[in-house]
Design a protein around this motif. Structure first.
Motif, mmCIF file in Angstrom:
data_model
loop_
_atom_site.group_PDB
_atom_site.id
_atom_site.type_symbol
_atom_site.label_atom_id
_atom_site.label_comp_id
_atom_site.label_asym_id
_atom_site.label_seq_id
_atom_site.Cartn_x
_atom_site.Cartn_y
_atom_site.Cartn_z
ATOM 1 N N PHE A 34 0.818 -1.215 0.000
ATOM 2 C CA PHE A 34 0.000 0.000 0.000
ATOM 3 C C PHE A 34 0.846 1.257 0.000
ATOM 4 C CE2 PHE A 34 0.721 -1.345 4.343
ATOM 5 C CZ PHE A 34 1.014 -0.182 5.031
ATOM 6 N N THR A 35 0.179 2.347 -0.332
ATOM 7 C CA THR A 35 0.743 3.690 -0.261
ATOM 8 C C THR A 35 -0.221 4.534 0.559
ATOM 9 O OG1 THR A 35 1.825 3.456 -2.394
ATOM 10 C CG2 THR A 35 1.424 5.705 -1.635
ATOM 11 N N LEU A 36 0.330 5.300 1.471
ATOM 12 C CA LEU A 36 -0.488 6.145 2.338
ATOM 13 C C LEU A 36 -0.706 7.524 1.723
ATOM 14 C CD1 LEU A 36 1.203 5.240 5.737
ATOM 15 C CD2 LEU A 36 -1.048 4.497 4.932
ATOM 16 N N VAL A 37 -1.712 8.212 2.214
ATOM 17 C CA VAL A 37 -1.966 9.591 1.770
ATOM 18 C C VAL A 37 -1.015 10.567 2.460
ATOM 19 C CG1 VAL A 37 -4.399 9.137 1.262
ATOM 20 C CG2 VAL A 37 -3.761 10.016 3.517
ATOM 21 N N GLU A 47 2.308 9.290 9.057
ATOM 22 C CA GLU A 47 2.770 8.033 8.475
ATOM 23 C C GLU A 47 3.303 7.117 9.573
ATOM 24 O OE1 GLU A 47 5.376 7.331 4.672
ATOM 25 O OE2 GLU A 47 6.722 7.523 6.411
ATOM 26 N N GLN A 48 4.138 7.660 10.433
ATOM 27 C CA GLN A 48 4.716 6.879 11.525
ATOM 28 C C GLN A 48 3.642 6.324 12.449
ATOM 29 O OE1 GLN A 48 7.858 5.906 11.927
ATOM 30 N NE2 GLN A 48 7.229 4.748 13.711
ATOM 31 N N ASP A 49 2.630 7.121 12.747
ATOM 32 C CA ASP A 49 1.541 6.664 13.611
ATOM 33 C C ASP A 49 0.801 5.489 12.981
ATOM 34 O OD1 ASP A 49 -0.198 7.193 16.040
ATOM 35 O OD2 ASP A 49 -1.689 7.342 14.422
ATOM 36 N N PHE A 50 0.480 5.592 11.699
ATOM 37 C CA PHE A 50 -0.214 4.509 11.002
ATOM 38 C C PHE A 50 0.621 3.230 11.027
ATOM 39 C CE2 PHE A 50 -1.510 1.921 7.454
ATOM 40 C CZ PHE A 50 -2.885 2.054 7.426
ATOM 41 N N LEU A 51 1.913 3.351 10.742
ATOM 42 C CA LEU A 51 2.785 2.189 10.653
ATOM 43 C C LEU A 51 3.137 1.598 12.012
ATOM 44 C CD1 LEU A 51 5.165 3.488 7.860
ATOM 45 C CD2 LEU A 51 3.317 1.799 7.615
ATOM 46 N N THR A 52 2.847 2.315 13.077
ATOM 47 C CA THR A 52 3.093 1.812 14.427
ATOM 48 C C THR A 52 1.819 1.289 15.072
ATOM 49 O OG1 THR A 52 4.900 3.381 14.699
ATOM 50 C CG2 THR A 52 3.975 2.437 16.714
ATOM 51 N N ARG A 53 0.784 2.103 15.075
ATOM 52 C CA ARG A 53 -0.459 1.729 15.765
ATOM 53 C C ARG A 53 -1.237 0.629 15.046
ATOM 54 N NH1 ARG A 53 -1.908 5.286 19.994
ATOM 55 N NH2 ARG A 53 -0.587 7.130 20.024
ATOM 56 N N GLY A 54 -1.245 0.671 13.730
ATOM 57 C CA GLY A 54 -1.951 -0.377 12.987
ATOM 58 C C GLY A 54 -1.409 -1.761 13.318
ATOM 59 N N ALA A 60 -12.268 0.522 8.900
ATOM 60 C CA ALA A 60 -13.239 1.619 8.801
ATOM 61 C C ALA A 60 -12.673 2.959 9.267
ATOM 62 C CB ALA A 60 -14.485 1.275 9.610
ATOM 63 N N GLU A 61 -11.892 2.924 10.337
ATOM 64 C CA GLU A 61 -11.444 4.167 10.961
ATOM 65 C C GLU A 61 -10.102 4.684 10.433
ATOM 66 O OE1 GLU A 61 -11.492 3.331 15.159
ATOM 67 O OE2 GLU A 61 -13.549 2.563 15.007
ATOM 68 N N ARG A 62 -9.262 3.805 9.940
ATOM 69 C CA ARG A 62 -7.934 4.245 9.512
ATOM 70 C C ARG A 62 -7.664 3.913 8.047
ATOM 71 N NH1 ARG A 62 -3.849 5.230 13.730
ATOM 72 N NH2 ARG A 62 -2.982 6.365 11.979
ATOM 73 N N GLU A 88 -6.790 6.630 5.135
ATOM 74 C CA GLU A 88 -5.359 6.924 5.125
ATOM 75 C C GLU A 88 -4.567 6.181 4.050
ATOM 76 O OE1 GLU A 88 -3.502 7.396 9.079
ATOM 77 O OE2 GLU A 88 -5.492 6.912 9.890
ATOM 78 N N VAL A 89 -5.179 5.195 3.421
ATOM 79 C CA VAL A 89 -4.494 4.440 2.373
ATOM 80 C C VAL A 89 -4.960 4.951 1.017
ATOM 81 C CG1 VAL A 89 -4.182 2.165 1.336
ATOM 82 C CG2 VAL A 89 -4.146 2.429 3.833
ATOM 83 N N ALA A 90 -4.011 5.402 0.224
ATOM 84 C CA ALA A 90 -4.329 5.957 -1.098
ATOM 85 C C ALA A 90 -4.657 4.848 -2.097
ATOM 86 C CB ALA A 90 -3.165 6.797 -1.603
ATOM 87 N N ARG A 91 -3.888 3.767 -2.050
ATOM 88 C CA ARG A 91 -4.115 2.629 -2.935
ATOM 89 C C ARG A 91 -3.407 1.417 -2.361
ATOM 90 N NH1 ARG A 91 0.068 2.057 -6.560
ATOM 91 N NH2 ARG A 91 -1.197 0.972 -8.089
#
Length: 98
Positions: free
Chosen positions: A8-11, A19-26, A79-81, A85-88
């Motif tokens: 994936f690629t993030l927005v 970006e760091q939060d998504f890659l850590t908390r997810g 649903a929430e992230r 937050e994911v572009a594709r």
């Protein structure tokens, strides 16, 4: 065993706190779901793909994978992230060839 992968690629801007939060908390949330094993987060280094990251995890069988997919923490994360937050992305699931 099923190896579930999603590239994936993030927005978010590369290297940003978002970006760091998504890659850590997810991963923290998803790793804790029963049945998930061998969870990894990888960063793309090849110029042949424009996906920037990959989440990959294993499941013992289809029943464990289905339970993960239906789990409220997974559904909530999507649903929430994920959706915002994911572009594709590209999802691929693998089993061992013979």
């Amino acid at each position: 065993m099923i190896r579930h992968t999603v590239a994936f690629t993030l927005v978010h801007a590369p290297g940003s706190p978002e970006e760091q939060d998504f890659l850590t908390r997810g991963p923290e949330l998803l790793r804790a779901i029963p049945g998930v094993t061998d969870f990894t987060v990888s960063r793309q280094v090849s110029p042949k793909s424009d996906f920037r990251f990959q989440f990959a995890m294993s499941f013992a069988d289809e029943e464990a994978y289905a339970a993960y997919d239906a789990h409220p923490d997974h559904r909530g994360f999507v649903a929430e992230r994920w959706q915002s937050e994911v572009a594709r992305f590209e999802e691929l699931d693998f089993v061992a060839y013979p």
